[in-house]
Design an enzyme around this catalytic site. Sequence first.
Site, PDB file in Angstrom:
ATOM      1  N   SER A  11      34.812  42.703  46.654  1.00 24.52           N
ATOM      2  CA  SER A  11      34.345  41.328  46.534  1.00 24.52           C
ATOM      3  C   SER A  11      33.472  40.988  47.742  1.00 24.52           C
ATOM      4  O   SER A  11      32.533  41.724  48.044  1.00 24.52           O
ATOM      5  CB  SER A  11      35.534  40.381  46.384  1.00 24.52           C
ATOM      6  OG  SER A  11      35.125  39.086  46.001  1.00 24.52           O
ATOM      7  N   ASP A  27      33.769  41.318  34.558  1.00 33.44           N
ATOM      8  CA  ASP A  27      33.915  40.535  35.792  1.00 33.44           C
ATOM      9  C   ASP A  27      33.361  39.128  35.575  1.00 33.44           C
ATOM     10  O   ASP A  27      32.186  38.957  35.250  1.00 33.44           O
ATOM     11  CB  ASP A  27      33.160  41.232  36.926  1.00 33.44           C
ATOM     12  CG  ASP A  27      33.469  40.656  38.297  1.00 33.44           C
ATOM     13  OD1 ASP A  27      33.531  39.420  38.416  1.00 33.44           O
ATOM     14  OD2 ASP A  27      33.633  41.437  39.249  1.00 33.44           O
ATOM     15  N   HIS A  41      37.673  40.016  37.751  1.00 34.71           N
ATOM     16  CA  HIS A  41      37.232  40.285  39.124  1.00 34.71           C
ATOM     17  C   HIS A  41      38.412  40.601  40.029  1.00 34.71           C
ATOM     18  O   HIS A  41      38.321  41.466  40.908  1.00 34.71           O
ATOM     19  CB  HIS A  41      36.474  39.067  39.661  1.00 34.71           C
ATOM     20  CG  HIS A  41      35.949  39.247  41.047  1.00 34.71           C
ATOM     21  ND1 HIS A  41      34.877  40.074  41.332  1.00 34.71           N
ATOM     22  CD2 HIS A  41      36.342  38.722  42.246  1.00 34.71           C
ATOM     23  CE1 HIS A  41      34.628  40.045  42.633  1.00 34.71           C
ATOM     24  NE2 HIS A  41      35.505  39.234  43.210  1.00 34.71           N
TER      25      HIS A  41
END
Length: 526
Positions: free
Chosen positions: A195, A342, A376
């Site tokens: 991330s 995602d 995600h």
Amino acid sequence: MVRLSYVRFGVAWCIAIIIVSGFSNAASDNFYTPKNGWRSSSAGDILAWRSIDASGIKANVDLTVAYQILYRTSQNSPKNPQHSVTTILVPKNSVKNKLVVVGEAQDSNNANSVPSVGFVSGSRDSPNLVVDESLLVPYLQAGYIVTVPDSEGPLNAFTAGRSGGYQTLDSIRATLSFDKLSLNKNTTVAGFGYSGGGQAISWAAALQQSYAPEIHVAGWAFGGFIPNVTALVHHADSSRASGYAASAITGLVDAYPDLEKASKSLLTSDGQDMLDFVRSNPITEVVSKYANVDVLGSKFFKRDGGLFLSKAYRDVARQNMQGTSQNEVPHVPQYVYHAESDEVVPYNSALQTVQYWCRHGAKVEFVTYTDDKLNHNNTQVTGSQPVFTFIQRLLNGKKVSWDACSFVKENTGPSASSSAGGPHVVPIPTGGHHTQSGSAHGGHSSEHAASSTHAPAGTGHNTSGTGPHASSKPSPSLHPSTGATSPAPSSHRETSGGAAGFGARVASRRRAAPPRTMPAPPLMER
């Protein structure tokens, strides 16, 4: 207060115990403020250091000692001095001359969410650190010294990726020069992140050859990374992940004075309140407050979509966009992974960036997770074991098995972890939280769908901007002409037991026929 977080890593359970007491605050801690004259020091120089009691990690692995270093680095450009802090964890029986740098997913603009504060005082405002600490355990148990920089720096500038790259590389320089460690300039280094932490690691990979060529990097691994901030903002806006869009905008405004100045004429009073809220709260609160909100709309901006019409924003977005310069192509092996589904960072932006790198000589294995149950958050743990295997092989001096680029699809489902909060801990609102548990890539068979592809110019996967990963909102022109492509898979299948260098994976692969060229995507003036 003691908080337990359970994460299954392969076949072993990792228990992150976060001991919360006497919270530290970066704004009031004098350690974070360098002495006068620091700007004249060199990038990577140590400005101050201290020993710490990293309580959360100590509960899981026997640490010999832990340190924090305040070091000189760069903001936005090598010409702009900045400072940051890295936390160094030294396990018992540490291995000499091997270092792992970790991109911690702060994903927040809040000063109390920085990793260095979380390690000292617990994770009240650093929810991602609960899981990321667990994922450090295998590296520490293997004897690797680990350094975890505050890669957003003192500005807490989420999505200011270029600065994150500088701050990551300078944390390595500072760690290698620290005389309390058994490291030197010839130490072999590898790094990983996810991330926002993946963004910092990916920028470190892109900038290392020009900014810190003296560092002996064996390779990088990252997932869910953010190569295109505008693509993230469009993708997440008006969804349950809208808080990430608000945080991304705030991070760039705080990192770039010209954009901060321009924002005063762009934002409504509600818009300014939004940025202030983002700065004052952990990402969990931001995501909760702005779920399904149109943060680009007229409530927050005086002109709907006006942010993207600002020259100041376009300039900043271009500076923090990857896959646009041949001088910023990583030159060491990389393992990159991303979920097609995602909901925060659009899959196509990651794919397009890797395709660009591959056309210009990079060595990348790009793994696409195709299971639509992956989001995600839970993709981080799903990819954590192959990342560890990749890093360990490199630090043991073993070469990767791909000479150029390999694009692989896997239908590995999520660990039996939260589909709401997921292993990444930030709960995208779906109406519930679940206990983190299950297999992290270790207990499933996987389907590999694609190919050892050398990705010459004009090859790759579908990046046409349509389908489930494309934003439904119109976007200004953004990505340069990359010659994106779409593969036409054949029925040929090849069985491989860890052919990509990961012995732990036993899977079926099918090779893809040469991809056909598709129209280049717009430059998302993102």
